[in-house]
Design an enzyme around this catalytic site. Structure first.
Site, mmCIF file in Angstrom:
data_model
loop_
_atom_site.group_PDB
_atom_site.id
_atom_site.type_symbol
_atom_site.label_atom_id
_atom_site.label_comp_id
_atom_site.label_asym_id
_atom_site.label_seq_id
_atom_site.Cartn_x
_atom_site.Cartn_y
_atom_site.Cartn_z
ATOM 1 N N GLU A 254 -42.920 52.193 49.273
ATOM 2 C CA GLU A 254 -41.533 51.869 49.604
ATOM 3 C C GLU A 254 -41.438 50.552 50.374
ATOM 4 O O GLU A 254 -40.472 49.803 50.221
ATOM 5 C CB GLU A 254 -40.921 53.004 50.437
ATOM 6 C CG GLU A 254 -40.708 54.302 49.689
ATOM 7 C CD GLU A 254 -39.517 54.265 48.764
ATOM 8 O OE1 GLU A 254 -39.544 53.474 47.788
ATOM 9 O OE2 GLU A 254 -38.555 55.002 49.013
ATOM 10 N N THR B 262 -31.881 47.356 47.300
ATOM 11 C CA THR B 262 -31.867 47.968 48.625
ATOM 12 C C THR B 262 -31.764 46.914 49.725
ATOM 13 O O THR B 262 -31.035 47.078 50.703
ATOM 14 C CB THR B 262 -33.127 48.823 48.835
ATOM 15 O OG1 THR B 262 -33.179 49.830 47.820
ATOM 16 C CG2 THR B 262 -33.120 49.488 50.198
#
Length: 306
Positions: A128, A181
């Site tokens: 991530e 994101t």
């Protein structure tokens, strides 16, 4: 065993009032990873089907997560990974989390499971970090543990598995645009008003209580975001109308899935979830936005061997 295939499901993070701490695991959309032992030490990504993503191990979320595991394992072992992407990157339903979680669960299985699920979350978080610049756990936690999860702390890592009400169903609509994101984080405010913080904390506590008590009306009252949704919703076409239509069709609550652009709704029962899907689809049909829809029970198993 010399090889294994795993299915790594999509996920919904934040769940309105739980920014960066709440997540849930979906059931019928995800990535499939085929992992084989190799005589060459390290990790090699051999093929990616479905999306154009880097094959270079250090630039691929599955590769980075797997390397984190091998670094800790400390022995000269090697694996190849073939990745079938069922989740579009930038869709807001945990594309990078699925790949990272699937890689570490599969490799751990081939190593005869030396690591706990909590340790696997830590390795998957490194994937991530490559995807969005921060090692967050709100997507990888439900993918690895299943069901609903709450990330109480990152340092030290402390993830709590919550209860999943049996009748709860998720509806996801994904407008076919990409919201990165990093861009979605850039619009967030640096400071909060005290009233916002108090209201958000109250809703988070009430939502967790509602999940454990299986109190659907309490869940309905708690699915309100006072902090992130007001600033991120401008990135999603037709957001307010999606929310209005879904709630009018019987959804318990509606919000942004992760960093968007997908929008989730939670409903009591599959019939209501389908009605909510139709109501949300009408919005994009009217304004001409291409979309995908997913209707899913909450997956209590997480990544599974297939």
């Amino acid at each position: 065993m010399k090889k294994v295939s795993v299915f790594a499901p999509a996920s919904v993070a934040n769940i309105s009032c739980g920014f960066d701490v709440l997540g849930l695991c979906l059931d019928n959309v995800g990535d499939t990873l085929h992992i084989k032992k190799s005589t060459t030490p390290g990790i090699r990504i051999t093929e990616i089907i479905g999306q154009k993503l880097p094959l270079e191990t250090e630039k691929n979320v599955a590769g980075v997560a797997a390397l984190a595991l091998l670094k800790d394992y400390g022995q000269d072992v090697g694996f190849t990974i073939k990745l079938e992407k069922g989740i579009k990157p930038g869709s807001g339903i945990g594309s990078s989390a699925a790949s990272a979680a699937g890689a570490v669960v599969g490799i751990n299985h081939l190593l005869s499971n030396p690591y706990s699920k909590s340790e696997l979350i830590s390795f998957a978080m490194e994937g991530e970090r490559i995807a969005c610049g921060s090692a967050h756990a709100d997507n990888v936690s439900p993918v690895i543990l299943g069901g609903f999860t709450l990330v109480r702390s990152l340092d030290p890592l402390d993830v709590i598995r919550l209860n999943t009400p049996l009748e709860l169903v998720a509806t996801i609509i994904h407008p076919e645009i990409e919201v990165k994101t990093a861009d979605a984080r850039a619009v967030l405010l640096d400071k909060l008003h005290l009233k916002q913080a108090v209201a958000q904390t109250a809703n988070l506590g009430a939502l967790v209580t509602g999940l454990f008590k299986e109190d659907y009306e309490l869940i309905r009252r708690s699915l309100i975001d006072h902090i992130v949704e007001p600033v991120r919703s401008v990135l999603i076409p037709g957001f307010q109308q999606l929310k209005d239509n879904a709630n009018a069709a019987g959804a318990l609550g509606t919000g942004i899935s992760g960093s968007g652009p997908s929008v989730f709704a939670l409903s009591r029962g599959m019939k209501t979830a389908h009605n909510v899907a139709k109501a949300m689809e009408e919005v994009y049909q009217k304004i001409g936005v291409p979309y995908e829809t997913h209707i899913s029970i909450i997956n209590n198993e997480g990544v599974k061997i297939v």
